[in-house]
Design a protein around this motif. Sequence first.
Motif, PDB file in Angstrom:
ATOM      1  N   THR A  17       0.840  -1.200   0.000  1.00 14.29           N
ATOM      2  CA  THR A  17       0.000   0.000   0.000  1.00 14.29           C
ATOM      3  C   THR A  17       0.872   1.246   0.000  1.00 14.29           C
ATOM      4  O   THR A  17       2.091   1.179   0.184  1.00 14.29           O
ATOM      5  N   ILE A  18       0.206   2.402  -0.157  1.00 15.47           N
ATOM      6  CA  ILE A  18       0.912   3.667  -0.202  1.00 15.47           C
ATOM      7  C   ILE A  18       0.121   4.695   0.595  1.00 15.47           C
ATOM      8  O   ILE A  18      -1.123   4.689   0.599  1.00 15.47           O
ATOM      9  N   GLN A  19       0.844   5.570   1.283  1.00 13.96           N
ATOM     10  CA  GLN A  19       0.228   6.613   2.101  1.00 13.96           C
ATOM     11  C   GLN A  19       1.008   7.905   1.949  1.00 13.96           C
ATOM     12  O   GLN A  19       2.169   7.893   1.557  1.00 13.96           O
ATOM     13  N   GLY A  20       0.368   9.019   2.265  1.00 12.42           N
ATOM     14  CA  GLY A  20       1.053  10.305   2.221  1.00 12.42           C
ATOM     15  C   GLY A  20       0.064  11.448   2.282  1.00 12.42           C
ATOM     16  O   GLY A  20      -1.100  11.314   1.882  1.00 12.42           O
ATOM     17  N   ALA A  21       0.555  12.609   2.782  1.00  9.07           N
ATOM     18  CA  ALA A  21      -0.321  13.769   2.930  1.00  9.07           C
ATOM     19  C   ALA A  21      -0.712  14.352   1.586  1.00  9.07           C
ATOM     20  O   ALA A  21      -1.755  15.017   1.474  1.00  9.07           O
ATOM     21  N   THR A  22       0.095  14.133   0.558  1.00  9.29           N
ATOM     22  CA  THR A  22      -0.195  14.705  -0.759  1.00  9.29           C
ATOM     23  C   THR A  22      -1.007  13.753  -1.638  1.00  9.29           C
ATOM     24  O   THR A  22      -1.225  14.053  -2.816  1.00  9.29           O
ATOM     25  N   LEU A  23      -1.452  12.626  -1.049  1.00  8.97           N
ATOM     26  CA  LEU A  23      -2.178  11.621  -1.829  1.00  8.97           C
ATOM     27  C   LEU A  23      -3.664  11.638  -1.509  1.00  8.97           C
ATOM     28  O   LEU A  23      -4.069  11.926  -0.376  1.00  8.97           O
ATOM     29  N   GLU A  24      -4.437  11.286  -2.490  1.00 11.09           N
ATOM     30  CA  GLU A  24      -5.876  11.103  -2.348  1.00 11.09           C
ATOM     31  C   GLU A  24      -6.219   9.653  -2.711  1.00 11.09           C
ATOM     32  O   GLU A  24      -6.081   9.270  -3.874  1.00 11.09           O
ATOM     33  N   PRO A  25      -6.586   8.823  -1.734  1.00 14.37           N
ATOM     34  CA  PRO A  25      -6.842   7.404  -2.018  1.00 14.37           C
ATOM     35  C   PRO A  25      -7.966   7.231  -3.047  1.00 14.37           C
ATOM     36  O   PRO A  25      -8.972   7.919  -3.020  1.00 14.37           O
ATOM     37  N   ILE A  26      -7.769   6.306  -3.965  1.00 15.91           N
ATOM     38  CA  ILE A  26      -8.763   5.959  -4.980  1.00 15.91           C
ATOM     39  C   ILE A  26      -9.332   4.571  -4.693  1.00 15.91           C
ATOM     40  O   ILE A  26     -10.561   4.396  -4.638  1.00 15.91           O
TER      41      ILE A  26
END
Length: 381
Positions: free
Chosen positions: A161-170
């Motif tokens: 998985t991937i996470q981050g403040a600049t990401l918007e989960p799809i």
Amino acid sequence: MSATGDSAPFKGRTIAIVAIVSIVAFIAFMLLSAYEGDLRPQRGVGAHALSNSAVGFSGVIQLAQATGSTVRTSRDPRDVFSDGLLVVTPQFGMDPDELKRFVERRDGRQTLIILPKRIVLALPQRPGWVREAAVLQAGELNAMLKGVADVTVRDARGGRTIQGATLEPILNGPSGGALLAAVKGSGTYILADPDALNNMGLKTLAGAERARAILDEMEIAEEPILFDLTLVGRGEGPSLLKLAFEPPYLPFTLCLALATLLAALHASRRFGPALHEERKVAFGKRAIAENGVALLRLARRRHRTGARYVALTREAVASATGAPPGLNGAELDRYLDSLSREGEPFTSIAARAADAPDTRRLMAAVRDLYSWRRTVTRDHR
């Protein structure tokens, strides 16, 4: 031994057949040279769109095509500016700045980055098969994406998985992370786990449905899906030879080929009798005449020969018409003027020929004098 019959070593039909075969072979050679990169099998076993191995993505291309999408692979670096979805499969060890520049050139167009996961080795005894040499740690991929977004890749049960403040989960993945996420403020998407789209992930119906769902989240209606091959070292620059066989330059190539064919047909047939090689030194009187003409031309005195031509004409016409003996000078000229009641008299034409200031006027007077001579001598035959 004397030769008999046709002395030509080949018949015209044989030469025509050889010429046609040569032209067809040349055109085939040019076409194959232009498109040899597209015709040569370039599969390989890496994690790219041409690979049929477990980590390749040829299966998802076939899936998208079978479900109505327009999909093609891209070897042309200029396709980075194309519309539609561009799928990128960077390899482990790629310079992060190279991936950053690639995304920046997209300028907000939809781009899907599929992160690598495994390092594989080909099995020589089984073409198209690979074996796993190592699994990349999730932390090793964070540096690859530092120029694209500030993210963290994590290993979780059931996938990456991937996470981050600049990401918007799809699409959510296991353990609360995102399997697919979009970078905020851009058209860039990141797929954390390649097993969701690679050939190994499509071996089940559930995997195929998940892959189709991922594409549906990003696919633009009526725009193609491109799988980039330039970042994996399989790109090709624009070819001038290929441009000659593709629009908009194809009509020019056809016109050039037609012009060449017409020129060849024109050259294949002789117009008029064959020219024979002239002697270097002419025979007898002809040689004397030609040498005299050459000297006059060299001295630029050709226009001063009119008086002599008038004298020759005077003597020839007097003899042909039976002029009274003893006539000479002005009396003979008056006699010659009386031979023709119409047109310019002899003395006038003779004066023009004798006093011609240049070759052009001399030739005009000579032509008129010759015409007058033919007229008066014909009447006295």
